[in-house]
Every structure is written in structure tokens, then in C-alpha cells.
Design a protein around this motif. Structure first.
Motif, PDB file in Angstrom:
ATOM      1  N   GLU A  87       0.829  -1.204   0.000  1.00  0.00           N
ATOM      2  CA  GLU A  87       0.000   0.000   0.000  1.00  0.00           C
ATOM      3  C   GLU A  87       0.869   1.263   0.000  1.00  0.00           C
ATOM      4  OE1 GLU A  87      -3.986   0.118   0.515  1.00  0.00           O
ATOM      5  OE2 GLU A  87      -3.078  -1.286  -0.914  1.00  0.00           O
ATOM      6  N   LEU A  88       1.883   1.281   0.840  1.00  0.00           N
ATOM      7  CA  LEU A  88       2.723   2.472   0.962  1.00  0.00           C
ATOM      8  C   LEU A  88       3.573   2.693  -0.289  1.00  0.00           C
ATOM      9  CD1 LEU A  88       3.888   2.055   4.673  1.00  0.00           C
ATOM     10  CD2 LEU A  88       2.177   3.649   3.798  1.00  0.00           C
ATOM     11  N   THR A  89       4.167   1.637  -0.811  1.00  0.00           N
ATOM     12  CA  THR A  89       4.993   1.792  -2.022  1.00  0.00           C
ATOM     13  C   THR A  89       4.138   2.099  -3.245  1.00  0.00           C
ATOM     14  OG1 THR A  89       4.961  -0.622  -2.349  1.00  0.00           O
ATOM     15  CG2 THR A  89       6.840   0.312  -1.166  1.00  0.00           C
ATOM     16  N   LYS A 110      -0.206   4.913  -1.562  1.00  0.00           N
ATOM     17  CA  LYS A 110      -1.384   5.084  -0.708  1.00  0.00           C
ATOM     18  C   LYS A 110      -0.965   5.436   0.713  1.00  0.00           C
ATOM     19  CE  LYS A 110      -4.115   1.884  -3.494  1.00  0.00           C
ATOM     20  NZ  LYS A 110      -4.897   0.620  -3.520  1.00  0.00           N
ATOM     21  N   ARG A 111      -1.811   6.160   1.372  1.00  0.00           N
ATOM     22  CA  ARG A 111      -1.514   6.601   2.737  1.00  0.00           C
ATOM     23  C   ARG A 111      -2.132   5.638   3.749  1.00  0.00           C
ATOM     24  NH1 ARG A 111      -3.428  12.421   5.290  1.00  0.00           N
ATOM     25  NH2 ARG A 111      -3.007  11.918   7.498  1.00  0.00           N
ATOM     26  N   ASP A 168      -2.137   5.354   8.035  1.00  0.00           N
ATOM     27  CA  ASP A 168      -1.700   5.909   9.312  1.00  0.00           C
ATOM     28  C   ASP A 168      -1.908   4.959  10.488  1.00  0.00           C
ATOM     29  OD1 ASP A 168      -1.013   8.505   8.264  1.00  0.00           O
ATOM     30  OD2 ASP A 168      -3.169   8.888   8.076  1.00  0.00           O
ATOM     31  N   LEU A 175       7.613   0.762  10.680  1.00  0.00           N
ATOM     32  CA  LEU A 175       6.890   1.699   9.824  1.00  0.00           C
ATOM     33  C   LEU A 175       6.248   2.828  10.613  1.00  0.00           C
ATOM     34  CD1 LEU A 175       5.162  -0.816   7.353  1.00  0.00           C
ATOM     35  CD2 LEU A 175       7.357   0.394   7.092  1.00  0.00           C
ATOM     36  N   LEU A 235       3.499   2.945  12.422  1.00  0.00           N
ATOM     37  CA  LEU A 235       2.047   3.049  12.277  1.00  0.00           C
ATOM     38  C   LEU A 235       1.383   2.538  13.551  1.00  0.00           C
ATOM     39  CD1 LEU A 235       1.514   1.649   8.650  1.00  0.00           C
ATOM     40  CD2 LEU A 235       2.041   3.988   9.365  1.00  0.00           C
TER      41      LEU A 235
END
Length: 223
Positions: A73-75, A78-79, A81, A106, A108
Motif C-alpha cells: 500500500e505504501l509503495t 497510498k496513505r 496511518d 513503519l 504506524l
């Protein structure tokens, strides 16, 4: 610092409701999260509360990899949190380790929700791993009640109203298999209820108590 939290308590104490509320609170402040569940009572990939609240979620099966999912998701731009993880007692211990890695590497927030022990009063492997790894464990303050009115502390599995103490650790209640439906025979009703320790030890479920106990006074004659 990111947090790894475990919110726990017996059934009927509002864990899924709190999970949905926490997601709403964080989303309302502009944060973006993902919510996960496993074997939810609704039978689909949703978090559902007994109060009637529900929301679509990502189903965590035995092959799901939290680390690989979040990194993808991050790569992918997409954000993310935070993660909301309901029914966490059904996860695999390795998946709990993945969640801890997400918090530490990460940064999170991970909020997990689940029960500690099964219908045999044995701790779920994932719950044990959560207790070992989380930054903080919180017991929900809403107290579930046994049928007798005392505080409920134990989860019981019932079949046709009678408490059982043997069987698979994970069985979703109030469901009928395809074979049972095709047979035309009435299927056993598998359900769950919460009991105080005394009545769990005596295997005295609500239905059994109703059938065997009476609130009426003894019929002493007057005069």
C-alpha cells in the motif's frame, strides 16, 4: 511514537463497537487507516457490532501477510496511518509478529481487539502473543453480565442451549453447513454466551438454568 495496543474483555463487552468508534474518531481527524477482521459474526468481511453498527473490512485468512500488505500500500503511493484489527484472537501468532513489526519499523499505530480465552478457558495463541508483545493491554470497562446478574468473565459455547466443553477452538455460532441444509434435518444450534466463573464451572447456561431452576418459593402451606 506509534503504539501497539490490545483491547480485550469477554464477549458482549463492546470490543467491535469500540473498534468502529476508534476508526471513526481517527478518520474524522484526517487520518487514513485500514480495518481488518477474521471470522466476524456476520459471516462476511465486515466488522459488525451487536448494537447494529458495521463496516466493510479486510478478511484475515491464514495466508494473509500484514507486513506485505501495508508495504505494498505504501509503495503504491497510498496513505496508511493506522490499522484496526478486530477478532484478533483468531489471527495466527506470526501475524501478530507482523503487526509488531509494522509498529516498530513503519511507525504506524496498530489497535487490536479480541478475547483472551476460548470456551474451554484456554488462551488463544494469538491472544497470548498479543499479551507478550503489545505496548499496553486494556480491559474494556463495559461489564458483560452472566444470566444470574454477576459479572461475566468466561465465554461459553452452547449447542441447543446446553454448554459444551469439547470441540474445535474456532467455530462460528448460528451457522448451518451446506450438508446440514441439504439433509432437511434440523441442525444443532451452536451459539455463545458469557457466564460468571461459577456457572461456567457448573456448565449452567441460561437455557439450562431456565429449565432446571425456578424463582418461585417453595409451596409451604400457610396457617
Amino acid at each position: 511514537m506509534a503504539q501497539f495496543l490490545f483491547f480485550t474483555g469477554p464477549m458482549d463487552c463492546g470490543k467491535s463497537t469500540l473498534a468502529l468508534q476508534m476508526d471513526h474518531t481517527h478518520a474524522s481527524s484526517g487520518r487514513r487507516g485500514r480495518i481488518f477482521t477474521c471470522h466476524d459474526r456476520s459471516g462476511v468481511a465486515r466488522i459488525s457490532s451487536r448494537l447494529g453498527l458495521d463496516k466493510q473490512a479486510i478478511e484475515v485468512d491464514t495466508d494473509f501477510d500484514f507486513w506485505a500488505y501495508v508495504v505494498a500500500e505504501l509503495t503504491g503511493g497510498k496513505r496508511v496511518d493506522y490499522l484496526i484489527c478486530d477478532e484478533a484472537q483468531f489471527y495466527a501468532p506470526d501475524q501478530v509478529d507482523q503487526l509488531a513489526r509494522i509498529v516498530d519499523e513503519l511507525q504506524l499505530d496498530v489497535f487490536t481487539f479480541g478475547i483472551l480465552t476460548d470456551f474451554q478457558t484456554r488462551m488463544f495463541p494469538a491472544s497470548q502473543r498479543l499479551v507478550e508483545l503489545v505496548d499496553r493491554m486494556e480491559t474494556l470497562q463495559v461489564q458483560a453480565l452472566c444470566w444470574c446478574g454477576e459479572r461475566a468473565t468466561h465465554n461459553a459455547r452452547t449447542v441447543n442451549g446446553g454448554m459444551v466443553t469439547e470441540g474445535s477452538q474456532v467455530v462460528v455460532g448460528d451457522t448451518v453447513s451446506a450438508d446440514e441444509a441439504a439433509s432437511g434435518e434440523p441442525a444443532p444450534v451452536v451459539a455463545y454466551e458469557v457466564l460468571c466463573r461459577r456457572h461456567h464451572r457448573r456448565r449452567l447456561s441460561r437455557a439450562v438454568a431456565k429449565a432446571t431452576l425456578t424463582p418461585d418459593p417453595l409451596p409451604f402451606s400457610e396457617g
